[in-house]
Design a protein around this motif. Structure first.
Motif, PDB file in Angstrom:
ATOM      1  N   SER A  35       0.838  -1.208   0.000  1.00  8.41           N
ATOM      2  CA  SER A  35       0.000   0.000   0.000  1.00  8.41           C
ATOM      3  C   SER A  35       0.872   1.257   0.000  1.00  8.41           C
ATOM      4  N   ARG A  36       0.218   2.423  -0.038  1.00 14.50           N
ATOM      5  CA  ARG A  36       0.937   3.710  -0.084  1.00 14.50           C
ATOM      6  C   ARG A  36       1.895   3.869   1.084  1.00 14.50           C
ATOM      7  N   ARG A  37       2.960   4.623   0.853  1.00 16.52           N
ATOM      8  CA  ARG A  37       3.925   4.883   1.920  1.00 16.52           C
ATOM      9  C   ARG A  37       3.243   5.580   3.089  1.00 16.52           C
ATOM     10  N   VAL A  38       3.820   5.384   4.269  1.00 21.01           N
ATOM     11  CA  VAL A  38       3.229   5.886   5.509  1.00 21.01           C
ATOM     12  C   VAL A  38       4.220   6.816   6.192  1.00 21.01           C
ATOM     13  N   PHE A  39       3.745   7.969   6.622  1.00 22.05           N
ATOM     14  CA  PHE A  39       4.544   8.958   7.342  1.00 22.05           C
ATOM     15  C   PHE A  39       4.887   8.427   8.729  1.00 22.05           C
ATOM     16  N   GLY A  68      -6.438  14.095   8.533  1.00 28.91           N
ATOM     17  CA  GLY A  68      -6.991  12.843   8.039  1.00 28.91           C
ATOM     18  C   GLY A  68      -6.016  12.005   7.236  1.00 28.91           C
ATOM     19  N   LYS A  69      -4.750  12.425   7.167  1.00 28.28           N
ATOM     20  CA  LYS A  69      -3.736  11.655   6.441  1.00 28.28           C
ATOM     21  C   LYS A  69      -3.234  10.509   7.316  1.00 28.28           C
ATOM     22  N   GLN A  70      -2.909   9.385   6.674  1.00 25.35           N
ATOM     23  CA  GLN A  70      -2.396   8.238   7.410  1.00 25.35           C
ATOM     24  C   GLN A  70      -0.993   8.504   7.926  1.00 25.35           C
ATOM     25  N   ARG A  71      -0.726   7.970   9.122  1.00 25.95           N
ATOM     26  CA  ARG A  71       0.600   8.070   9.718  1.00 25.95           C
ATOM     27  C   ARG A  71       0.824   6.862  10.609  1.00 25.95           C
ATOM     28  N   ALA A  72       2.085   6.546  10.829  1.00 28.50           N
ATOM     29  CA  ALA A  72       2.437   5.454  11.729  1.00 28.50           C
ATOM     30  C   ALA A  72       2.352   5.952  13.166  1.00 28.50           C
ATOM     31  N   CYS A  73       1.855   5.116  14.042  1.00 31.80           N
ATOM     32  CA  CYS A  73       1.847   5.443  15.471  1.00 31.80           C
ATOM     33  C   CYS A  73       2.182   4.171  16.250  1.00 31.80           C
TER      34      CYS A  73
END
Length: 112
Positions: A35-39, A68-73
């Protein structure tokens, strides 16, 4: 409690760090699922024993920022994660290696 751990394992994702800007404290993960890269921001690597490097395998949960952008947590670097039961002894060891550390070690450990 076991159900919570199972849910955590199911939601944990894996990817490789493909870009890292150390001075700015962020980078991007390429998820293993394609999937798309993740911040990824450095503040989400709280249990890491070192700074991330391009090529590291990162485990993370997906979250969203204010826009609303995806990010790693809740992320950690494979092979560089602090184990909870080692934290106090690691702190003792690090503090006792310096003169100032040995003077304040007992004080710091009392409050962990």
């Amino acid at each position: 409690m076991a159900k919570d751990r199972a849910n955590l394992r199911q939601s944990l994702r894996r990817g490789q760090l493909i870009e890292w800007q150390d001075k700015r404290g962020f980078g991007f993960i390429r998820p293993d699922d394609g999937s798309r890269r993740v911040f990824l921001h450095i503040c989400d690597l709280k249990e890491s024993t070192r700074r991330p490097q391009v090529g590291d395998v990162i485990y993370y949960q997906l979250g969203q920022d204010r826009d609303g952008k995806q990010r790693a947590c809740h992320a950690f670097i494979e092979g560089a994660r602090v184990k909870p039961w080692l934290r106090v002894s690691e702190l003792e060891s690090r503090l006792s290696q310096s003169r100032l550390g040995s003077a304040i070690a007992q004080h710091e450990i009392q409050y962990l």
